[in-house]
Write an enzyme that holds these catalytic residues in place. Structure first.
Site, mmCIF file in Angstrom:
data_model
loop_
_atom_site.group_PDB
_atom_site.id
_atom_site.type_symbol
_atom_site.label_atom_id
_atom_site.label_comp_id
_atom_site.label_asym_id
_atom_site.label_seq_id
_atom_site.Cartn_x
_atom_site.Cartn_y
_atom_site.Cartn_z
ATOM 1 N N TYR A 139 -2.621 59.351 -47.170
ATOM 2 C CA TYR A 139 -2.198 58.200 -47.972
ATOM 3 C C TYR A 139 -2.470 58.449 -49.459
ATOM 4 O O TYR A 139 -1.576 58.325 -50.304
ATOM 5 C CB TYR A 139 -2.935 56.939 -47.486
ATOM 6 C CG TYR A 139 -2.832 55.786 -48.438
ATOM 7 C CD1 TYR A 139 -1.591 55.207 -48.720
ATOM 8 C CD2 TYR A 139 -3.967 55.271 -49.075
ATOM 9 C CE1 TYR A 139 -1.487 54.152 -49.610
ATOM 10 C CE2 TYR A 139 -3.866 54.220 -49.961
ATOM 11 C CZ TYR A 139 -2.630 53.665 -50.227
ATOM 12 O OH TYR A 139 -2.526 52.636 -51.111
ATOM 13 N N ASN A 168 -10.588 47.874 -54.064
ATOM 14 C CA ASN A 168 -10.314 47.103 -52.836
ATOM 15 C C ASN A 168 -9.737 45.728 -53.135
ATOM 16 O O ASN A 168 -10.472 44.797 -53.458
ATOM 17 C CB ASN A 168 -11.592 46.999 -52.010
ATOM 18 C CG ASN A 168 -11.949 48.331 -51.371
ATOM 19 O OD1 ASN A 168 -12.224 49.312 -52.076
ATOM 20 N ND2 ASN A 168 -11.923 48.395 -50.069
#
Ligand code: UDP
Length: 321
Positions: A139, A168
């Site tokens: 990814y 995040n």
């Protein structure tokens, strides 16, 4: 007109809602593989796939696109290690189709969703943009490959871009109307809240033997509304200065998995059952951003840096959906 690819996904839909509130002229392009119809109510949507050159070409033929926020991508680290072909094809080839159409139609500006995963195991904390980039998963590698392509298109004076490396992302629209919903869910805060709701009997903490304060991994959680603000500011900066650049987006503060669970218990006033299990492969111990560059150059400042606020907005969405 503004194009938002992946505008029915988690972060894209938050930007779309904000831009709509500002009466911006926009179009969402999404294949609805991960995105949700309910996330783009009252918005003009073109259903299509970036991997399909014809879909992309039709989009640019039918709309005069001046600027792009490019969110469309697969984003699960674990899945990317099992199906690398899927990640390279969708994330990289899809973006190359988009760049080709930008070149052909003279669309100059793009804000791209990149990730902290481009750094891999960090050299120093907090992480600055100039640190070495050695992704430890497919990814992250797919996003880094796109950053490299963007750099060349910019060097060749075809486009200007800003790549935003998210840490995040968490939280939800403060009015509770939209929020994070992945299937399957792998992210910590939604899993914690689903456990608080009783939709899961218990959750798993992936390892407590990391070299951190309580042994569980530390992450930099950033409110989705703060991410959105940064996108809007990045687009303005790029157009005004005719420059390309890369920026981290984080709070600069780290919280361990156990601290997240404890804070969620406080916010929800419910007990969250968890069990410690083995590490998840590819998880670094600590990821904390330096966002000094974004603050200085984009003049960006997180409005909701408190973990309690991030979790309580997420909770407001989860419990009322
Ligand atoms: N995590 C966990 N249990 C879960 C989901 C996540 O312990 O059910 C941990 C994970 O190991 C990581 C942190 O929570 O250290 C944040 O994970 P997430 O998938 O939300 O984001 P990532 O940092 O992988 O992008």
């Amino acid at each position: 007109m503004i194009l938002v690819t992946g505008g029915a996904g988690y972060i894209g839909s938050h930007l779309v809602k904000k831009l709509k509130e500002e009466n911006k002229d926009l179009i969402v392009f999404d294949n609805f593989e991960k995105g949700h119809r309910w996330a783009v109510k009252d918005v003009e949507v073109v259903e299509g796939d970036l991997r399909n050159e014809k879909d992309v070409e039709n989009l640019f033929e039918n709309y005069k696109i001046d600027e792009i926020f490019h969110f469309a991508a697969f984003s699960l680290v674990g899945e990317s290690m099992k199906e690398p072909d899927k990640y390279f094809k969708n994330n990289v080839c899809g973006t190359l189709n988009l760049l080709k159409a930008m070149k052909k139609h003279g669309t100059r500006y793009i804000v791209f969703s990149s990730t902290a995963a481009v750094y891999g195991e960090p050299e120093n904390i907090p992480i600055t943009e100039d640190q070495k980039k050695e992704p430890t998963n497919v990814y992250g590698q797919s996003k880094l490959m796109i950053e490299d392509a963007l750099k060349w298109y910019s060097n060749l004076d075809i486009i200007r871009y800003v790549a935003l490396r998210y840490f995040n992302a968490a939280g939800a629209y403060p009015d509770g109307s939209i929020g994070e919903d992945h299937d399957p869910e792998t992210h910590l805060i939604p899993i914690v809240l689903e456990t608080a709701l009783g939709n899961r009997e218990k959750m798993y903490v992936y390892g407590n033997d990391y070299p951190t304060k309580d042994g569980t991994p530390v992450r930099d959680y950033i409110h989705v509304m703060d991410l959105i603000d940064a996108h809007i500011q990045a687009m303005e900066w790029m157009k005004k200065n005719n420059q390309s650049d890369v920026f981290n987006l984080g709070n600069g503060q780290g919280f361990s998995v156990l601290e997240v669970i404890k804070t969620a218990e406080k916010v929800t006033k419910r007990k969250i059952n968890y069990e410690i299990t083995s590490r998840r492969s590819g998880d670094p111990a600590v990821l904390i951003a330096s966002s000094n560059k974004s603050k200085k150059i984009l003049n960006w400042e997180p409005q909701y840096p408190q973990l309690e606020k991030i979790i309580s907005d997420a909770w407001n969405w989860h419990k009322n959906r």
